[in-house]
Design a protein around this motif. Structure first.
Motif, PDB file in Angstrom:
ATOM      1  N   TYR A 138     -19.995  22.600   0.960  1.00 41.66           N
ATOM      2  CA  TYR A 138     -20.667  21.311   1.056  1.00 41.66           C
ATOM      3  C   TYR A 138     -20.846  20.818   2.486  1.00 41.66           C
ATOM      4  N   ALA A 139     -20.256  21.498   3.434  1.00 42.72           N
ATOM      5  CA  ALA A 139     -20.362  21.050   4.825  1.00 42.72           C
ATOM      6  C   ALA A 139     -21.816  20.988   5.283  1.00 42.72           C
ATOM      7  N   ARG A 140     -22.584  22.001   4.926  1.00 38.80           N
ATOM      8  CA  ARG A 140     -23.991  22.043   5.330  1.00 38.80           C
ATOM      9  C   ARG A 140     -24.768  20.880   4.713  1.00 38.80           C
ATOM     10  N   CYS A 141     -24.509  20.640   3.447  1.00 41.02           N
ATOM     11  CA  CYS A 141     -25.197  19.558   2.748  1.00 41.02           C
ATOM     12  C   CYS A 141     -24.811  18.200   3.327  1.00 41.02           C
ATOM     13  N   ILE A 142     -23.525  18.006   3.591  1.00 38.22           N
ATOM     14  CA  ILE A 142     -23.066  16.743   4.172  1.00 38.22           C
ATOM     15  C   ILE A 142     -23.691  16.525   5.536  1.00 38.22           C
ATOM     16  N   ALA A 143     -23.759  17.582   6.340  1.00 34.84           N
ATOM     17  CA  ALA A 143     -24.353  17.480   7.680  1.00 34.84           C
ATOM     18  C   ALA A 143     -25.808  17.029   7.602  1.00 34.84           C
ATOM     19  N   GLN A 144     -26.553  17.605   6.648  1.00 36.27           N
ATOM     20  CA  GLN A 144     -27.963  17.234   6.483  1.00 36.27           C
ATOM     21  C   GLN A 144     -28.102  15.780   6.037  1.00 36.27           C
ATOM     22  N   ILE A 145     -27.272  15.380   5.079  1.00 34.34           N
ATOM     23  CA  ILE A 145     -27.354  14.006   4.580  1.00 34.34           C
ATOM     24  C   ILE A 145     -26.982  13.012   5.676  1.00 34.34           C
ATOM     25  N   CYS A 146     -25.934  13.337   6.439  1.00 32.54           N
ATOM     26  CA  CYS A 146     -25.515  12.452   7.538  1.00 32.54           C
ATOM     27  C   CYS A 146     -26.639  12.269   8.548  1.00 32.54           C
ATOM     28  N   GLN A 147     -27.374  13.348   8.821  1.00 29.73           N
ATOM     29  CA  GLN A 147     -28.453  13.240   9.797  1.00 29.73           C
ATOM     30  C   GLN A 147     -29.588  12.361   9.266  1.00 29.73           C
ATOM     31  N   VAL A 148     -29.951  12.532   7.995  1.00 31.69           N
ATOM     32  CA  VAL A 148     -31.010  11.707   7.402  1.00 31.69           C
ATOM     33  C   VAL A 148     -30.592  10.236   7.429  1.00 31.69           C
ATOM     34  N   LYS A 149     -29.351   9.982   7.057  1.00 34.06           N
ATOM     35  CA  LYS A 149     -28.864   8.597   7.067  1.00 34.06           C
ATOM     36  C   LYS A 149     -28.855   8.044   8.483  1.00 34.06           C
ATOM     37  N   ALA A 150     -28.445   8.867   9.453  1.00 32.15           N
ATOM     38  CA  ALA A 150     -28.407   8.422  10.845  1.00 32.15           C
ATOM     39  C   ALA A 150     -29.786   8.022  11.345  1.00 32.15           C
ATOM     40  N   MET A 151     -30.805   8.792  10.977  1.00 35.04           N
ATOM     41  CA  MET A 151     -32.157   8.476  11.434  1.00 35.04           C
ATOM     42  C   MET A 151     -32.650   7.162  10.837  1.00 35.04           C
ATOM     43  N   SER A 152     -32.319   6.929   9.566  1.00 34.52           N
ATOM     44  CA  SER A 152     -32.712   5.655   8.955  1.00 34.52           C
ATOM     45  C   SER A 152     -31.973   4.489   9.595  1.00 34.52           C
ATOM     46  N   LEU A 153     -30.672   4.657   9.826  1.00 34.05           N
ATOM     47  CA  LEU A 153     -29.883   3.612  10.479  1.00 34.05           C
ATOM     48  C   LEU A 153     -30.424   3.292  11.864  1.00 34.05           C
ATOM     49  N   ARG A 154     -30.841   4.327  12.573  1.00 38.81           N
ATOM     50  CA  ARG A 154     -31.384   4.112  13.916  1.00 38.81           C
ATOM     51  C   ARG A 154     -32.636   3.249  13.862  1.00 38.81           C
ATOM     52  N   HIS A 155     -33.510   3.516  12.900  1.00 37.99           N
ATOM     53  CA  HIS A 155     -34.743   2.746  12.789  1.00 37.99           C
ATOM     54  C   HIS A 155     -34.494   1.308  12.331  1.00 37.99           C
ATOM     55  N   LEU A 156     -33.338   1.069  11.740  1.00 34.22           N
ATOM     56  CA  LEU A 156     -32.962  -0.292  11.351  1.00 34.22           C
ATOM     57  C   LEU A 156     -32.127  -0.970  12.439  1.00 34.22           C
ATOM     58  N   ASP A 157     -32.016  -0.308  13.607  1.00 31.54           N
ATOM     59  CA  ASP A 157     -31.244  -0.820  14.752  1.00 31.54           C
ATOM     60  C   ASP A 157     -29.756  -0.964  14.441  1.00 31.54           C
ATOM     61  N   ARG A 158     -29.268  -0.210  13.493  1.00 33.41           N
ATOM     62  CA  ARG A 158     -27.828  -0.152  13.230  1.00 33.41           C
ATOM     63  C   ARG A 158     -27.290   1.047  14.014  1.00 33.41           C
TER      64      ARG A 158
END
Length: 360
Positions: A138-158
Motif C-alpha cells: 500500500y505504500a505506493r498507493c498511499i504516496a499517490q493519494i498523499c500527492q493528490v491531496k497535497a496538490m488540492s491543499l496547495r490550491h486552497l492555500d492550506r
C-alpha cells in the motif's frame, strides 16, 4: 461477450488507440447494463465497476475529464456497496483505486474540496484495513493519494498541510525506490519532488525549491539516459521549465536562459510529433507564463536586464530564439502571441536595447 469487449478495450488502450478503446468499453458497459437486473453476485457487480473504472481512465487520457468523473463515481458507488454493505473485503483494493482515481480527476477539474474528501476516504480505508494489508503493497498507493491531496491543499492555500502531504509522499517513494528499484516509483518520486518544489517556491523557500527541482531533474535525466525511458522526456521538459521560472524569480538571468533552452530542446520535437500530448501541452502553458513573467521582470527591473551578458549567454540566446521561431509555426493562435512577445524580449536582451524608463 462482455469480457471480450472489455479485454479488447484494454488492448486498444495499451496500444494508444483510445477511440477504439472507448468504443469497446462502451459496448461492454451497455451490454452489462442491459442484463444487470438478471444477476446479483458480487463478482458480477465488480465486473461492471471495473468496466466503468477502465472507461473513466481512457476518457481521462483522452482529455474528457467530465465523462471520466461520472464513470469513476459510478464505479465508486458499486464498490462501496460491496465493501461496506456486504462486507466483501476482497474488493477493498478496487475501492481504494476508485477513490484515488476520482480524487485525481476532481483535482483536474479544480474541485479541490471534493478531491480531498475522496483522498481522505481512501487513506481512512487503508488505515482501517491495515491488519489485512502489507505495508509495501500500500505504500505506493498511499504516496499517490498523499500527492493528490497535497496538490488540492496547495490550491486552497492550506500550504502547511500540503507540505506535510508532499513530504510523506516523498518519504514513501524514496523507500519504495530503494527497495524495489522500479522505474514507475522512481518517476513518481521525481514528479512529487517537482510538485513540492512548486509549493516551496510559492512559500518563498527558494533555495529548498531549487534543491527539489534539481533532484527531480537529475532523476528524470537518469531514467531517460541510462534506462531508456524516453517516454519521460515531457516530464523533464516541464521540470526544466519550472526551474527556469524559479531562476527568473531569483533574478538569475543566465540560469533562466539555460533552463528555458534545455526545456525547449526537448519540448519542440515532442510538439512537432504530437500537439495533443498532455505533458507537452503543460510545457506550452508554462511557456506562456514565462512570457508574461519575463515581461513583468523587465518592466520592474530594467537595469538588471541591461547588465553585460556573459560569453555563454551570447551563445544561448540565438539558439533559444531560433527554437521559439520554429515553435510559432506549429502553435495554435492563442499561443503564438505569447511566443512572439517572448521572442521580442529575448531579441532585445540579445541586442541590449531595453528601453529604460525614468523614475517618478
Amino acid at each position: 461477450l462482455i469480457q471480450i469487449f472489455g479485454n479488447l478495450g484494454n488492448l486498444y488502450y495499451i496500444s494508444g488507440k483510445l477511440t477504439n478503446s472507448i468504443q469497446y468499453h462502451e459496448r461492454a458497459i451497455s451490454l452489462f447494463r442491459s442484463i444487470d437486473d438478471r444477476f446479483s453476485g458480487a463478482a458480477w457487480r465488480n465486473t461492471g465497476a471495473r468496466l466503468m473504472y477502465n472507461l473513466a481512465v481512457t476518457y481521462s487520457r483522452q482529455g474528457e475529464v467530465d465523462k471520466a468523473i461520472t464513470l469513476g463515481q459510478q464505479a465508486v458507488v458499486y464498490r462501496e456497496s460491496l465493501v461496506f454493505e456486504e462486507n466483501r473485503l476482497e474488493f477493498i483494493d478496487d475501492l481504494i483505486n476508485s477513490y484515488s482515481n476520482v480524487a485525481m480527476l476532481l483535482f483536474m477539474k479544480n474541485k479541490y474540496d471534493e478531491s480531498i474528501q475522496l483522498s481522505d476516504s481512501a487513506l481512512n480505508l487503508i488505515d482501517r484495513s491495515s491488519v489485512q494489508t502489507e505495508t509495501l503493497k500500500y505504500a505506493r498507493c498511499i504516496a499517490q493519494i498523499c500527492q493528490v491531496k497535497a496538490m488540492s491543499l496547495r490550491h486552497l492555500d492550506r500550504l502547511t498541510e500540503a507540505s506535510g502531504m508532499f513530504e510523506a509522499s516523498i518519504r514513501l517513494l524514496r523507500d519504495l525506490s530503494k527497495k524495489l528499484d522500479q522505474a514507475g516509483d522512481i518517476q513518481q518520486l521525481a514528479i512529487t519532488l517537482i510538485n513540492h518544489g512548486n509549493l516551496l517556491k510559492q512559500t518563498k523557500k527558494f533555495d529548498e525549491a531549487i534543491e527539489a527541482y534539481n533532484e527531480g531533474v537529475s532523476i528524470f535525466q537518469t531514467l531517460i539516459a541510462h534506462r531508456g525511458h524516453t517516454e519521460m522526456r515531457p516530464h523533464l521538459a516541464k521540470a526544466y521549465m519550472v526551474q527556469a521560472r524559479l531562476f527568473l524569480v531569483k533574478e538569475s538571468l543566465h540560469e533562466f536562459f539555460q533552463a528555458l533552452l534545455k526545456s525547449l530542446e526537448i519540448y519542440l520535437p515532442l510538439a512537432i510529433q504530437s500537439k495533443n500530448d498532455s505533458s507537452a501541452n503543460q510545457v506550452h502553458k508554462h511557456l506562456k507564463a514565462v512570457s508574461r513573467e519575463f515581461n513583468e521582470f523587465i518592466s520592474e527591473k530594467p537595469h538588471q536586464c541591461t547588465k553585460t551578458q556573459s560569453e555563454s549567454e551570447y551563445q544561448t540566446l540565438p539558439h533559444l530564439i531560433s527554437l521559439l521561431c520554429r515553435l510559432i509555426e506549429i502553435s495554435d493562435e492563442t499561443a503564438k502571441e505569447d511566443i512572439r512577445t517572448l521572442i521580442q524580449l529575448l531579441q532585445s536582451r540579445e541586442k541590449g536595447d531595453y528601453e529604460l524608463k525614468p523614475e517618478g
